[in-house]
Design a protein around this motif. Structure first.
Motif, PDB file in Angstrom:
ATOM      1  N   ILE A 153     -20.718 -52.675 -22.764  1.00  0.00           N
ATOM      2  CA  ILE A 153     -20.042 -52.423 -24.144  1.00  0.00           C
ATOM      3  C   ILE A 153     -18.512 -52.454 -23.905  1.00  0.00           C
ATOM      4  CG2 ILE A 153     -19.358 -51.392 -26.296  1.00  0.00           C
ATOM      5  CD1 ILE A 153     -22.379 -50.821 -26.462  1.00  0.00           C
ATOM      6  N   VAL A 154     -17.908 -53.626 -24.592  1.00  0.00           N
ATOM      7  CA  VAL A 154     -16.239 -53.493 -24.245  1.00  0.00           C
ATOM      8  C   VAL A 154     -15.669 -52.720 -25.767  1.00  0.00           C
ATOM      9  CG1 VAL A 154     -15.919 -54.831 -22.443  1.00  0.00           C
ATOM     10  CG2 VAL A 154     -15.770 -55.673 -24.693  1.00  0.00           C
ATOM     11  N   PHE A 155     -14.541 -52.063 -25.899  1.00  0.00           N
ATOM     12  CA  PHE A 155     -14.132 -51.670 -27.365  1.00  0.00           C
ATOM     13  C   PHE A 155     -12.827 -51.620 -27.230  1.00  0.00           C
ATOM     14  CE2 PHE A 155     -14.988 -47.632 -24.961  1.00  0.00           C
ATOM     15  CZ  PHE A 155     -14.121 -46.657 -25.310  1.00  0.00           C
ATOM     16  N   GLY A 156     -12.110 -51.762 -28.126  1.00  0.00           N
ATOM     17  CA  GLY A 156     -10.750 -51.813 -28.467  1.00  0.00           C
ATOM     18  C   GLY A 156     -10.590 -51.246 -29.974  1.00  0.00           C
ATOM     19  N   THR A 157      -9.872 -52.170 -30.680  1.00  0.00           N
ATOM     20  CA  THR A 157     -10.146 -52.042 -32.104  1.00  0.00           C
ATOM     21  C   THR A 157     -11.342 -52.146 -32.780  1.00  0.00           C
ATOM     22  OG1 THR A 157      -7.739 -53.009 -32.287  1.00  0.00           O
ATOM     23  CG2 THR A 157      -8.949 -52.664 -34.342  1.00  0.00           C
ATOM     24  N   GLN A 158     -12.157 -52.973 -32.155  1.00  0.00           N
ATOM     25  CA  GLN A 158     -13.579 -53.104 -32.218  1.00  0.00           C
ATOM     26  C   GLN A 158     -14.408 -52.944 -30.986  1.00  0.00           C
ATOM     27  OE1 GLN A 158     -13.210 -56.966 -34.314  1.00  0.00           O
ATOM     28  NE2 GLN A 158     -13.828 -56.150 -36.281  1.00  0.00           N
ATOM     29  N   ALA A 159     -15.758 -52.747 -31.421  1.00  0.00           N
ATOM     30  CA  ALA A 159     -16.688 -52.696 -30.128  1.00  0.00           C
ATOM     31  C   ALA A 159     -17.535 -53.768 -29.971  1.00  0.00           C
ATOM     32  CB  ALA A 159     -17.479 -51.268 -30.194  1.00  0.00           C
ATOM     33  N   THR A 188      -8.231 -47.919 -30.421  1.00  0.00           N
ATOM     34  CA  THR A 188      -9.333 -47.421 -29.628  1.00  0.00           C
ATOM     35  C   THR A 188     -10.410 -47.008 -30.565  1.00  0.00           C
ATOM     36  OG1 THR A 188      -7.874 -46.576 -27.783  1.00  0.00           O
ATOM     37  CG2 THR A 188     -10.065 -45.608 -27.658  1.00  0.00           C
ATOM     38  N   ALA A 189     -11.548 -47.662 -30.588  1.00  0.00           N
ATOM     39  CA  ALA A 189     -12.775 -47.476 -31.514  1.00  0.00           C
ATOM     40  C   ALA A 189     -13.713 -46.598 -30.766  1.00  0.00           C
ATOM     41  CB  ALA A 189     -13.348 -48.466 -32.284  1.00  0.00           C
ATOM     42  N   ILE A 190     -13.664 -45.411 -30.430  1.00  0.00           N
ATOM     43  CA  ILE A 190     -14.368 -44.682 -29.315  1.00  0.00           C
ATOM     44  C   ILE A 190     -15.978 -44.735 -30.399  1.00  0.00           C
ATOM     45  CG2 ILE A 190     -15.142 -42.525 -28.436  1.00  0.00           C
ATOM     46  CD1 ILE A 190     -12.140 -42.223 -27.790  1.00  0.00           C
ATOM     47  N   GLY A 191     -15.912 -44.202 -31.863  1.00  0.00           N
ATOM     48  CA  GLY A 191     -16.995 -44.029 -32.627  1.00  0.00           C
ATOM     49  C   GLY A 191     -17.601 -45.162 -32.633  1.00  0.00           C
ATOM     50  N   ASP A 192     -16.973 -46.212 -32.965  1.00  0.00           N
ATOM     51  CA  ASP A 192     -17.896 -47.599 -32.916  1.00  0.00           C
ATOM     52  C   ASP A 192     -18.612 -48.012 -31.733  1.00  0.00           C
ATOM     53  OD1 ASP A 192     -16.695 -47.627 -35.759  1.00  0.00           O
ATOM     54  OD2 ASP A 192     -15.687 -49.531 -35.323  1.00  0.00           O
ATOM     55  N   ALA A 193     -17.944 -47.740 -30.554  1.00  0.00           N
ATOM     56  CA  ALA A 193     -18.625 -47.871 -29.336  1.00  0.00           C
ATOM     57  C   ALA A 193     -19.860 -47.135 -28.971  1.00  0.00           C
ATOM     58  CB  ALA A 193     -17.733 -47.671 -28.064  1.00  0.00           C
ATOM     59  N   ILE A 194     -19.899 -45.967 -29.592  1.00  0.00           N
ATOM     60  CA  ILE A 194     -21.224 -45.175 -29.508  1.00  0.00           C
ATOM     61  C   ILE A 194     -22.205 -45.740 -30.415  1.00  0.00           C
ATOM     62  CG2 ILE A 194     -22.214 -42.811 -29.821  1.00  0.00           C
ATOM     63  CD1 ILE A 194     -19.453 -41.517 -28.890  1.00  0.00           C
ATOM     64  N   GLY A 195     -21.642 -45.891 -31.672  1.00  0.00           N
ATOM     65  CA  GLY A 195     -22.669 -46.347 -32.630  1.00  0.00           C
ATOM     66  C   GLY A 195     -23.185 -47.865 -32.430  1.00  0.00           C
ATOM     67  N   LEU A 196     -22.536 -48.935 -31.652  1.00  0.00           N
ATOM     68  CA  LEU A 196     -23.154 -49.694 -31.151  1.00  0.00           C
ATOM     69  C   LEU A 196     -24.216 -49.644 -30.040  1.00  0.00           C
ATOM     70  CD1 LEU A 196     -22.878 -53.039 -31.510  1.00  0.00           C
ATOM     71  CD2 LEU A 196     -21.195 -53.107 -29.698  1.00  0.00           C
ATOM     72  N   THR A 197     -23.829 -48.766 -29.263  1.00  0.00           N
ATOM     73  CA  THR A 197     -24.744 -48.200 -28.147  1.00  0.00           C
ATOM     74  C   THR A 197     -26.409 -47.978 -28.917  1.00  0.00           C
ATOM     75  OG1 THR A 197     -23.069 -47.789 -26.760  1.00  0.00           O
ATOM     76  CG2 THR A 197     -25.223 -46.953 -26.288  1.00  0.00           C
ATOM     77  N   SER A 219      -7.444 -41.665 -27.508  1.00  0.00           N
ATOM     78  CA  SER A 219      -8.103 -41.040 -28.483  1.00  0.00           C
ATOM     79  C   SER A 219      -8.739 -41.787 -29.523  1.00  0.00           C
ATOM     80  CB  SER A 219      -7.474 -39.881 -29.297  1.00  0.00           C
ATOM     81  OG  SER A 219      -6.210 -40.708 -30.016  1.00  0.00           O
ATOM     82  N   ASN A 220      -9.646 -41.437 -30.311  1.00  0.00           N
ATOM     83  CA  ASN A 220     -10.265 -42.576 -31.475  1.00  0.00           C
ATOM     84  C   ASN A 220      -9.087 -42.800 -32.571  1.00  0.00           C
ATOM     85  OD1 ASN A 220     -12.967 -43.831 -32.436  1.00  0.00           O
ATOM     86  ND2 ASN A 220     -11.790 -42.841 -34.446  1.00  0.00           N
ATOM     87  N   THR A 221      -8.503 -44.166 -32.305  1.00  0.00           N
ATOM     88  CA  THR A 221      -7.433 -44.332 -33.418  1.00  0.00           C
ATOM     89  C   THR A 221      -7.989 -45.766 -34.428  1.00  0.00           C
ATOM     90  OG1 THR A 221      -6.729 -46.000 -31.825  1.00  0.00           O
ATOM     91  CG2 THR A 221      -5.620 -43.776 -31.807  1.00  0.00           C
ATOM     92  N   ALA A 222      -9.247 -46.144 -34.240  1.00  0.00           N
ATOM     93  CA  ALA A 222      -9.723 -47.201 -34.906  1.00  0.00           C
ATOM     94  C   ALA A 222     -11.022 -47.106 -35.159  1.00  0.00           C
ATOM     95  CB  ALA A 222      -9.292 -48.601 -34.350  1.00  0.00           C
ATOM     96  N   GLY A 223     -11.693 -48.007 -35.953  1.00  0.00           N
ATOM     97  CA  GLY A 223     -13.178 -48.174 -36.192  1.00  0.00           C
ATOM     98  C   GLY A 223     -13.409 -47.416 -37.528  1.00  0.00           C
ATOM     99  N   GLN A 224     -14.686 -47.557 -38.004  1.00  0.00           N
ATOM    100  CA  GLN A 224     -15.429 -47.039 -38.944  1.00  0.00           C
ATOM    101  C   GLN A 224     -16.271 -45.651 -38.783  1.00  0.00           C
ATOM    102  OE1 GLN A 224     -17.404 -50.158 -40.968  1.00  0.00           O
ATOM    103  NE2 GLN A 224     -15.518 -51.288 -41.482  1.00  0.00           N
ATOM    104  N   VAL A 225     -16.558 -45.344 -37.570  1.00  0.00           N
ATOM    105  CA  VAL A 225     -17.205 -44.346 -37.310  1.00  0.00           C
ATOM    106  C   VAL A 225     -16.715 -43.180 -36.620  1.00  0.00           C
ATOM    107  CG1 VAL A 225     -19.668 -43.859 -35.739  1.00  0.00           C
ATOM    108  CG2 VAL A 225     -19.492 -46.148 -37.144  1.00  0.00           C
TER     109      VAL A 225
END
Length: 341
Positions: A153-159, A188-197, A219-225
């Motif tokens: 999984i790759v992530f930035g603004t989105q995962a 950086t959407a860390i929460g979205d990366a975990i959610g996609l996993t 740090s988490n600066t983007a995403g919905q999760v």
């Protein structure tokens, strides 16, 4: 003894296409619906000749109608039955042979945000950016895997899911090396990366043997999760998350103490994510430390998992098909005899 073996073989037969039996009554249905036409053959005799010899002719009709038989030939019935049996593809299965391998199931989540282009890592004596260092260490880590399933999984603004869990590690490695900074956005959407996993693992029905290795420098600066909410869900699914902070931390002085920079690494959140899920947080200030981290992950307990089961089989359709061929020859021969009689 031979009859007993034959009986056991027949009792163990399976059919790949058993629904072909539904075609068995088709000829009988056609025979019932479409009636054959009665044919009468008139003799080629002139009326004058018939009038002269009429007294010498027998009292019954000169020519009787050729009434078609209302019954289907037995050979034709047997022929159709054998064709249907062959079409069902009878097979004899041997015992299932499961192939099992000992390995890990892991997903790599790699940060491609703009901050990964900072050149504060060293590789072979040269200063390189953080993503190049990650690619170098992780590629070597992937190349050493034996019997593991890995996803990317790759992530930035989105995962984005680049590769699902697979044994094709060469493809995973290729996709990682083709990843570029900013291709998923600069945040950086860390929460979205975990959610996609979690979403992928729930679809692939993977058990609690999977782990997530999350590499980020911010740090988490983007995403919905929210990352901690995602970590709570990961805990419920028994997914261990190993978080890796990539890059050097610089101490703040002067005005930096009163200014916030969202691109700085959120060590507290990354540590909480790993602690909640039973994983571990690592700090990689250089390529050597990053390599040591993956050596530690390599020592994780392997889990036995079944790849697939393969059942050897023997096809038996050739026997009823051969009988059908012989019956067709007999049927043709009997029809030729009738025509010659």
């Amino acid at each position: 003894m031979q009859w007993q073996n034959l009986f056991e073989t027949l009792s163990n037969l399976s059919f790949i296409w058993p629904w072909m039996v539904a075609f068995l009554p088709v000829p009988w249905i056609i025979h019932r619906i479409i009636k054959p036409v009665n044919q009468q053959h008139s003799p080629l005799l002139a009326p004058q000749i018939i009038a002269r010899i009429e007294e010498q002719l027998p009292a019954e009709n000169l020519v009787e109608a050729n009434q078609s038989s209302s019954k289907m030939p037995v050979l034709a019935i047997l022929l159709w039955f054998m064709l249907i049996i062959a079409a069902t593809r009878p097979v004899l299965y041997l015992d299932a042979t499961p192939f099992q391998m000992s390995g890990k199931e892991m997903i790599l989540a790699v940060d491609l945000s703009g901050s990964m282009q900072k050149e504060d890592m060293y590789l072979g004596g040269d200063e390189v950016n953080r993503l190049v260092a990650v690619k170098s260490v992780v590629s070597e880590f992937i190349a050493r895997r034996k019997g593991d399933r890995m996803g990317l999984i790759v992530f930035g603004t989105q995962a984005f899911l680049q590769s699902p869990l697979t044994y094709d590690l060469n493809t995973v490695n290729t996709l990682l090396n083709e990843a570029e900074i900013g291709m998923a956005g600069n945040n950086t959407a860390i929460g979205d990366a975990i959610g996609l996993t979690l979403k992928h693992l729930s679809k692939s029905k993977t058990g609690n043997s999977a782990i997530l290795i999350l590499l980020t420098d911010g740090s988490n600066t983007a995403g919905q999760v929210n990352p901690l909410d995602a970590a709570e869900k990961a805990k419920e699914m028994e997914l261990k998350i190993y978080t890796v902070g990539v890059g050097k931390l610089k101490s703040r002085t002067g005005l930096d103490l009163f200014m916030t920079n969202k691109s700085d690494m959120d060590i507290d959140t990354l540590t909480k994510i790993s602690d909640l899920t039973g994983g571990q947080f690592f700090q990689a200030n250089d390529t050597e430390q990053l390599g040591e981290i993956y050596q530690h992950i390599n020592k994780l307990e392997s889990v036995e998992h079944e790849i697939y089961s393969y059942r050897l089989r023997t096809e038996y359709y050739v026997w009823p098909l051969s009988v059908a061929l012989l019956l067709s020859l007999l049927l043709a021969w009997s029809q030729l005899r009738k025509m010659g009689a």
